[in-house]
Motif scaffolding. Structure first.
Motif, short mmCIF file in Angstrom:
data_model
loop_
_atom_site.label_atom_id
_atom_site.label_comp_id
_atom_site.label_asym_id
_atom_site.label_seq_id
_atom_site.Cartn_x
_atom_site.Cartn_y
_atom_site.Cartn_z
N CYS A 48 12.62 10.60 0.82
CA CYS A 48 12.28 10.46 -0.60
C CYS A 48 11.24 9.36 -0.75
CB CYS A 48 13.52 10.10 -1.42
SG CYS A 48 14.85 11.33 -1.29
N PRO A 49 10.13 9.64 -1.42
CA PRO A 49 9.08 8.62 -1.56
C PRO A 49 9.61 7.39 -2.29
CG PRO A 49 8.70 10.47 -3.03
CD PRO A 49 9.80 10.88 -2.13
N GLY A 50 9.16 6.24 -1.81
CA GLY A 50 9.66 4.98 -2.37
C GLY A 50 9.08 4.65 -3.73
N GLU A 51 7.99 5.29 -4.10
CA GLU A 51 7.37 5.01 -5.39
C GLU A 51 6.95 6.30 -6.07
OE1 GLU A 51 4.02 2.54 -4.64
OE2 GLU A 51 5.20 0.86 -3.80
N THR B 9 5.43 4.78 0.73
CA THR B 9 5.21 3.42 1.19
C THR B 9 5.13 3.39 2.73
OG1 THR B 9 7.58 2.95 1.40
CG2 THR B 9 6.55 2.58 -0.77
N GLU B 10 4.83 2.21 3.27
CA GLU B 10 4.80 2.04 4.73
C GLU B 10 6.17 2.36 5.33
OE1 GLU B 10 2.29 1.53 6.64
OE2 GLU B 10 0.73 1.01 5.19
N MET C 174 0.85 -1.19 0.00
CA MET C 174 0.00 0.00 0.00
C MET C 174 0.88 1.24 0.00
SD MET C 174 -2.94 1.13 2.74
CE MET C 174 -3.94 -0.33 2.36
N SER C 175 0.45 2.24 -0.75
CA SER C 175 1.18 3.50 -0.77
C SER C 175 0.19 4.65 -0.70
CB SER C 175 2.04 3.61 -2.03
OG SER C 175 1.23 3.60 -3.20
#
Length: 252
Positions: free
Chosen positions: A29-32, A42-43, A1-2
């Motif tokens: 930094c966002p993972g996706e 992300t979690e 889940m994001s």
């Protein structure tokens, strides 16, 4: 889940601009990213953001937070334990500050407007405001309590110094009489007890013989008060009480 940047901002109580800034400086930094280039968190990103916000609340600059979070071998529990300990220390400091501020408020209510240096000079380790709340509970409705507050509110540093010096002189004279074997119901001890009563009347409130007897009993019953006399001579507190009672009896 994001999660989208807007969702994360709402969850964490920060602005979208803040999250953009964290991304720009490499702190979070966002993972996706979506095919359109939008940030998705992300979690794991959410866990890191929580750590960032914890350290930020503890006063760490962002550059230092980045170094801390990137320590080799430091997992989430390591950070949580560290933050917990730091928060406990902060709570202890804040509790001490709260107590200090409350004592200062009580002191100013009593009219003791002295600097810390002046306070030590006048009172030493004794803090009159430590007894203010209890005094109000026990005697708040009495005329003596009102008199004491009114008189002390108008006292200057010089007044407090004279008040303390006179009280010390009477206590030392009583200690000398005690050490030299003068009986508590003898003229010497009773005259000193009368000086003690007059000292209170002069500076604090009209101290009747009945009130004075009550004070003598309290000195013995309450170790906080006997601690003012026992260092001068062991057993002095009871001697002062007996002298106070004897002096009251001879004036009855």
């Amino acid at each position: 889940m994001s999660y989208s940047v807007g969702q994360v901002a709402r969850f964490a109580g920060v602005t979208v601009r803040t999250l953009h800034h964290y991304d720009e400086i490499g702190l979070l930094c966002p993972g996706e990213r979506t095919s359109a280039g939008y940030r998705r968190y992300t979690e794991a990103d959410m866990d890191r953001l929580q750590q960032v916000l914890f350290y930020r609340e503890l006063g760490f600059p962002l550059e230092e937070i980045a170094v801390i979070l990137d320590e080799p071998g430091a997992d989430a529990m390591t950070h949580l334990r560290r933050q917990h300990q730091m928060l406990i220390q902060r709570i202890d400091r804040l509790r001490m500050m709260t107590v200090a501020i409350e004592k200062e408020m009580e002191a100013r209510t009593m009219g003791i407007n002295l600097t810390p240096e002046e306070r030590f000079e006048v009172f030493g380790d004794f803090r009159p405001e430590d007894h203010a709340e209890e005094a109000e509970e026990r005697w708040g409705g009495t005329e003596a309590f009102k008199q004491a507050n009114q008189r002390m509110a108008g006292m200057t540093k010089a007044d407090w110094v004279r008040f303390a010096e006179e009280g010390k002189a009477v206590a030392e004279a009583l200690a000398a009489a005690f050490r030299e074997g003068a009986p508590a119901d003898g003229v010497r001890a009773m005259d000193l007890a009368e000086e003690h009563r007059q000292h209170i009347t002069r500076w604090c409130y009209d101290c009747s013989f009945e009130i004075h007897r009550g004070l003598g009993d309290m000195y013995v019953a309450d170790p906080r008060f006997s601690a003012n006399y026992e260092p001068l001579a062991e057993g002095l507190t009871a001697y002062i009480r007996d002298a106070i009672h004897a002096n009251a009896a001879r004036h009855s």
